[in-house]
Write an enzyme that holds these catalytic residues in place. Sequence first.
Site, mmCIF file in Angstrom:
data_model
loop_
_atom_site.group_PDB
_atom_site.id
_atom_site.type_symbol
_atom_site.label_atom_id
_atom_site.label_comp_id
_atom_site.label_asym_id
_atom_site.label_seq_id
_atom_site.Cartn_x
_atom_site.Cartn_y
_atom_site.Cartn_z
ATOM 1 C CE LYS A 45 5.792 5.367 11.426
ATOM 2 N NZ LYS A 45 5.820 4.340 10.138
ATOM 3 C CG ASN A 46 7.281 0.616 11.016
ATOM 4 O OD1 ASN A 46 6.499 1.661 10.641
ATOM 5 N ND2 ASN A 46 8.470 0.650 10.548
ATOM 6 C CB CYS B 42 7.038 9.621 3.831
ATOM 7 S SG CYS B 42 7.212 10.206 5.669
ATOM 8 N NE ARG C 59 5.135 4.500 1.079
ATOM 9 C CZ ARG C 59 5.277 4.733 2.278
ATOM 10 N NH1 ARG C 59 5.833 4.150 3.249
ATOM 11 N NH2 ARG C 59 4.561 5.903 2.702
ATOM 12 N N PRO C 60 2.519 1.168 -4.293
ATOM 13 C CG PRO C 60 2.773 -0.460 -6.090
ATOM 14 C CD PRO C 60 3.635 0.527 -5.106
ATOM 15 C CG ASP D 51 -1.353 -2.698 -7.518
ATOM 16 O OD1 ASP D 51 -1.904 -1.907 -7.101
ATOM 17 O OD2 ASP D 51 -0.918 -2.626 -8.792
ATOM 18 C CG LEU D 52 2.209 -6.754 -3.868
ATOM 19 C CD1 LEU D 52 3.444 -6.382 -3.223
ATOM 20 C CD2 LEU D 52 2.133 -8.030 -4.651
ATOM 21 C CG ASP E 122 11.846 2.506 7.542
ATOM 22 O OD1 ASP E 122 11.554 2.847 6.419
ATOM 23 O OD2 ASP E 122 10.864 2.052 8.302
ATOM 24 N NE ARG F 31 3.931 10.106 8.842
ATOM 25 C CZ ARG F 31 4.536 9.150 8.028
ATOM 26 N NH1 ARG F 31 5.686 9.638 7.388
ATOM 27 N NH2 ARG F 31 4.190 7.855 7.948
#
Length: 420
Positions: free
Chosen positions: A22-23, A116, A121-122, A124-125, A305, A397
């Site tokens: 998935k990732n 999720c 989990r901003p 900004d980066l 994970d 998912r």
Amino acid sequence: MESLLIHGGKRLEGTLRVDGAKNAALPILAASVLTENTVHLYDVPDILDVRRMADILSMLGCRTHWHGHELTVSGHSMCSSEMPDALSKQIRSSIFLLGPILSRFRRATVTYPGGCEIGLRPIDLHLSGLRALGVDVREEGGVIHCDGVNMHAGEVHLDYPSVGATENVIMAAMCLAGTTTIHNAAREPEIVDLCRFLTAMGGRIHGAGSATIQVDGVKRLHGADYTPMPDRIVAGTLLCAGAITGGCVELTNAPVDDMHAICAKLREMGCAICEAGDTICLQAPQRLNAFPILQTQPHPGFPTDMQAQMLALLSVAEGTGVIVENVFENRFTHAGDLNRMGARIICSGRTAIVRGVESLTGAHVTARDLRGGAALTLAGLVAQGETVVEHAELIDRGYEHFERQLCLLGADVTRKHTTA
């Protein structure tokens, strides 16, 4: 709403093939819009997040076609730089399209992504990395407007080795003249896989898998045929299913070289693990032993994970163990449901202290995120009586027909469709 009904007490054994990751598939799908040519992807996991990403590409004007586990993407007719609001809010990985869209159109409009609820989990980066490449970013009412008319190669310093930010900057820089250098880049195997795909498209990237990545811009990218890497988290989860039931599980097409941290902890719990090529076999003891401490870290540390699945294992292990979650600040939501099943877990901030019990009892529990749902399913495999895991669609998912995979190993798991 969908639920998984589990009758525990079955010892799992057998052989399964690990699906595509998935990732890895999600950023590769995003990168497919960097070319107007056709991209053929093989062994793509048919899971909810990948389906949603393909739907987003279609709404942007790309042509997508599924044939089994083969997914074809043609970006020739892509006509929009504005991400569809509703779909983008359903998956976190929609943010991966920001860099490719900017590269293609020199502008992009996106909403804050969903996914999720495991922490802030901003992004900004992501945005600071793009600003370092000359992108003008303006945020208004939850909508992000990016103007890339003055984009250029440059030096990007990430304050944290964010996987998504690293991938977005790489994709944004692919067709910029000159060399872009990313410092403190994430080192996850899925980033290496993305870079392999981009190289197959004609890109020039150096240092993938290290803390410093260099992208030498090219004028254009072409189509490619590519098979994403196998899913190390799915593989780890299936090994945990064997471990928690005292079983024996063999996995083929496994990313063995990317699973050292996971296997080390399973061995610490008393499992015997044999590795040969892309095959890995786990033989579990009658009862697992608790490890003293586990701390999640960016790769090559223990993956966040897999934290929820290990918490489920620790719940029935002999002794007391500690898990420290260093990546996300809200990733113990499954602990309360494990306690409802008889586990003894005390959470304080980012730390969970677990005193193992001899057995769990089936209960009605609720999946609140993807990996937490998988962990509750694992607990149900060993619990006495019936366990019902509600909101199984969250598990979909990241796992393709999870209940079918478990049943092939001897579990008693069925899916129930309900109306809420």
